[in-house]
Every structure is written in C-alpha cells, then in structure tokens.
Design a protein around this motif. Sequence first.
Motif, PDB file in Angstrom:
ATOM      1  N   SER A   1       9.692  14.010  -1.904  1.00  0.00           N
ATOM      2  CA  SER A   1       9.553  12.814  -2.731  1.00  0.00           C
ATOM      3  C   SER A   1      10.071  11.593  -1.985  1.00  0.00           C
ATOM      4  N   ALA A   2       9.926  10.429  -2.592  1.00  0.00           N
ATOM      5  CA  ALA A   2      10.420   9.192  -1.997  1.00  0.00           C
ATOM      6  C   ALA A   2      11.926   9.232  -1.784  1.00  0.00           C
ATOM      7  N   GLN A   3      12.635  10.064  -2.542  1.00  0.00           N
ATOM      8  CA  GLN A   3      14.086  10.182  -2.429  1.00  0.00           C
ATOM      9  C   GLN A   3      14.507  11.213  -1.374  1.00  0.00           C
ATOM     10  N   GLY A   4      13.533  11.796  -0.662  1.00  0.00           N
ATOM     11  CA  GLY A   4      13.854  12.776   0.361  1.00  0.00           C
ATOM     12  C   GLY A   4      14.178  14.142  -0.188  1.00  0.00           C
TER      13      GLY A   4
ATOM     14  N   VAL B   1      -4.585   5.917   0.999  1.00  0.00           N
ATOM     15  CA  VAL B   1      -3.159   5.991   1.338  1.00  0.00           C
ATOM     16  C   VAL B   1      -2.987   5.838   2.845  1.00  0.00           C
ATOM     17  N   ASP B   2      -2.071   4.976   3.267  1.00  0.00           N
ATOM     18  CA  ASP B   2      -1.741   4.839   4.688  1.00  0.00           C
ATOM     19  C   ASP B   2      -0.923   6.029   5.148  1.00  0.00           C
ATOM     20  N   VAL B   3      -1.042   6.352   6.426  1.00  0.00           N
ATOM     21  CA  VAL B   3      -0.386   7.539   6.979  1.00  0.00           C
ATOM     22  C   VAL B   3       0.382   7.175   8.237  1.00  0.00           C
ATOM     23  N   LEU B   4       1.627   7.642   8.305  1.00  0.00           N
ATOM     24  CA  LEU B   4       2.424   7.554   9.524  1.00  0.00           C
ATOM     25  C   LEU B   4       2.508   8.952  10.127  1.00  0.00           C
TER      26      LEU B   4
ATOM     27  N   ARG C   1      11.247   3.971   2.986  1.00  0.00           N
ATOM     28  CA  ARG C   1      10.807   3.604   1.626  1.00  0.00           C
ATOM     29  C   ARG C   1       9.341   3.988   1.386  1.00  0.00           C
ATOM     30  N   LEU C   2       8.999   5.227   1.745  1.00  0.00           N
ATOM     31  CA  LEU C   2       7.631   5.708   1.595  1.00  0.00           C
ATOM     32  C   LEU C   2       7.461   6.407   0.247  1.00  0.00           C
ATOM     33  N   VAL C   3       6.211   6.626  -0.140  1.00  0.00           N
ATOM     34  CA  VAL C   3       5.974   7.277  -1.431  1.00  0.00           C
ATOM     35  C   VAL C   3       6.172   8.786  -1.351  1.00  0.00           C
ATOM     36  N   ALA C   4       6.013   9.359  -0.154  1.00  0.00           N
ATOM     37  CA  ALA C   4       6.178  10.808   0.004  1.00  0.00           C
ATOM     38  C   ALA C   4       6.213  11.156   1.478  1.00  0.00           C
ATOM     39  N   GLY C   5       6.685  12.363   1.748  1.00  0.00           N
ATOM     40  CA  GLY C   5       6.649  12.918   3.094  1.00  0.00           C
ATOM     41  C   GLY C   5       5.982  14.274   3.059  1.00  0.00           C
ATOM     42  N   ILE C   6       5.270  14.610   4.131  1.00  0.00           N
ATOM     43  CA  ILE C   6       4.576  15.901   4.222  1.00  0.00           C
ATOM     44  C   ILE C   6       5.030  16.606   5.491  1.00  0.00           C
TER      45      ILE C   6
ATOM     46  N   ARG D   1       0.834  -1.199   0.000  1.00  0.00           N
ATOM     47  CA  ARG D   1       0.000   0.000   0.000  1.00  0.00           C
ATOM     48  C   ARG D   1       0.873   1.255   0.000  1.00  0.00           C
ATOM     49  N   PRO D   2       0.452   2.274  -0.697  1.00  0.00           N
ATOM     50  CA  PRO D   2       1.202   3.534  -0.646  1.00  0.00           C
ATOM     51  C   PRO D   2       1.119   4.140   0.757  1.00  0.00           C
ATOM     52  N   THR D   3       2.253   4.605   1.264  1.00  0.00           N
ATOM     53  CA  THR D   3       2.298   5.155   2.617  1.00  0.00           C
ATOM     54  C   THR D   3       3.021   6.491   2.618  1.00  0.00           C
TER      55      THR D   3
END
Length: 449
Positions: A120-123, A76-79, A97-102, A47-49
């Motif tokens: 982005s996923a690459q930070g 989308v799952d959220v941490l 290894r997440l799809v994005a950070g906010i 799942r996208p997280t």
Amino acid sequence: MSKRKYFGTDGVRGEVGGPTINPEFALRLGYAAGRVFAQRHNPEKGRPTVIIGKDTRISGYMLESALEAGLSAAGVDVLLAGPIPTPAVAYLTRTLRLVAGIVISASHNPYNDNGIKFFSAQGMKLPDDVEAQIEAAIDEPLGCVGSEALGRARRIDDAAGRYIEFCKSTFPNELDLSGMKIVVDAAHGAAYHIAPPVFRELGAEVHAIGCQPDGFNINEGVGAMHPERLVEEVRAQNATLGIALDGDADRLQMVDASGRLYNGDELLYAIVRGRMASKPVEGVVGTLMTNFGFEKEMQRLGIGFERANVGDRYVLEGMQKHGWLYGGESSGHLLCLDCHTTGDGIIAALQVLTSMRRSGETLAEQVADLKMYPQKMVNVPLAPGLDWQSHAGLQEATSRVEQQLQGRGRVLIRASGTEPKLRLMVEAEDAALAEQGVRELVAVSLTTR
C-alpha cells in the motif's frame, strides 16, 4: 474473508508458465490493479504512480513488462526500480508518496517459481478490501484509456542507493562496524548489490558470497535457505559474523565466529534484549512455530507474548493489534516497526549488530539466557475428510502428553496446507521427553475415527 481465486496470503505465486505466473495473467493483473488504484486516487494529487521492483529471476523481465503494459493501459504511471529487495519496494513506495508498490519475487523458492505482491501507499500489505477489488477485476475484459491518458514508464536509477542509505540510517550514528569481518550471503538474489555496500559503508570488512546472480541460481545452495555454505565461509575467512538473506532479502539467518547458526527466534531475542537496555519493551509477537523457550523467556522478563499463525502477514497483524514494535518467525522474518513497516533482513541484521556493539557482547553472549527447547516433529498421513481436530484418540493422546510435560513444553498439531498430512510436534526441556511425546501421538491411527 471469502476464499480468493488468485491471491494467497501474500499475493499471487506459482510456477512460471502456470495459470497465474504468465504474461497474459500479469497483463490482466496490472490492468485490474491499475483501474482500482486510479479509481481510489485523488486526481488533485497528480497522476497515480506505482513502483515495480523484482528479484533476480529470469522471468522477472517478462512479468515486469506485462505488468507495466497493464498499468499503463489503465492510466497509471510506472517507476521501474529493477532488482531490489522486497522491503526496498515498501520503503520507496512510502517515501516517494506513491499509490502502491509491486514486487515480482517468489522469495526463497527456486528460480522456476515467481510471484507478484503489492504494498500500500503506507508501505504495508494492501488492505483486504483493495486486494478483493483487484481480484474481482482480473476476469473483466481488458481495455485501454485514451492515448492522452496512458500511463508513462521510466526507470529510477538511484533506487539501490536510496535504499542503502535508508538501511544505514537504522544503525546508530555513534556506532560503526570497524574491526568486524562479515561474510554477507545474498542468495544470488535481490540484495546482491545492496547488502555488501550497507555493511561495508558502516565500517566492516565484507566478504561477499551469493552475489553473482545469473537469472537461474537464486537461492541455489546459498542464502538463508542453505546456511551451511555461510557456516563454511565464516570459518574459512576467520570472520566475526556471517549474514545470510533469502532471494528477496526479507529473511535473515546469522552465524558467529565459531560457526554456530542462529535462527529467527534467537535473533529476535538479541534485538529485544538490546532494546530493553534503553527502553521498555511491551510485547513481542511470534508464531505457532516460535520455540517454547522464547515464550518462557519473555514471561521471565515480564514482556507480553502472543502467537500468530505462520506467516509474516499474521505477525504484523498481531503487532498492530497490540501496538507492539517487535515480532518475527523462526524462519528469520523479523519485524522492527520502529525501523521499517515490513520485515527486512538487512535492517534486522543491523539491529542485532546494534545490540552487540552497545553491549560489547558476542552474539552467543547476547542470547546466553535464552534456553531453546528441543523440538521433535513428525509428519503422518491424514485420511481424506477426517476431522482430526475432533478425533477422540488424538485428543486423548494430546492430553496425556501435555500432562507429562507439566508446563515444561508444549504440543503443536497442524494440518499441512499442501498435502494430506498432519504435522505433530512436541517441545520439551528434555529431548527424550519430546521424543516420547511424539511417539505417543504417532501411535494414534488417523485413518479412522
């Protein structure tokens, strides 16, 4: 790139309760971003997280909940990481290894402002095409996936600990900070529970200030925006150094035992000088505001130098274009791509300390060869619609001043992005020459052609 309706150069930012920083917009933004991330995600990877971090503003709770709801509705799952620095979100996005950070933060602004930006996923900053997709989807109708596909949310309790260890890993194993007393000012912001342990666990005696956030006092009279408090504390505590961060901990100012304040240009020079002792440094990216003395010193050392527009986003773009590892702004946004993917105040401070420890020099000795040129800047009114770039009188005055400087300074003219004013700056080896140059520029009438 076409003009954006909501996104600026670094996400969405504004006053809380305004047209973009409110719960309804955050819900729509979360849903739009979630849909884009889900569409671009490979389902074979699970799942996208997405991870959400925030600074200590009271409005962070509201925006966090709204974003979480929107992302969940998009499947989308959220941490939820809680209060952590902006660069910590970049690190955790990449390492988990997440799809994005906010990030929910307005950086150095007062508490009644806030913002939302993405990694982005690459930070790194989201690619322009992904940001454009999110922007286009914001005004589309809200929806919701089926109950079986809704995203889950959970808090990660070890986010701060993970990041503390990452910061420490950028400081050489063979060195420590024993014998140093450091005043750490976290601006009542996101690093209040992270910065003091980093330096303490590396061996320093730490005296913490600006580490009592109450939701309203972020950046208020403390931190990198108000380093005078740090200067006072360093002297009062008879400390070796002082370190000041801003509200989201991506900006750095430092103070030495004498109370002398060091800005981003000087700290970047200390880092570069330390790196040169062990390996060649190909080039450094500054901004239009980087002191001319820094540029001249890079030339003397045989190091490439390029100026980018003001903003760490543009500094990073210049670094990536050349494959260079170091860059920064006078304001204290410093990037060391051999340590992290984004600007980081704590990590930048550790790189300055690395240079000091390896050389055995004080911070003043580290930057002794850097001659900072005096700067004189004046803001003048600009008539609406006036094309100042082709204004004959201003062009003539600029040419005269540049001839007077004879390569021993520079002229910088910039339009304000927020008000009808023109910023006129002259740097010169001699303060009187800079003052004279600005007077000539100011004498030009900008009310007519």
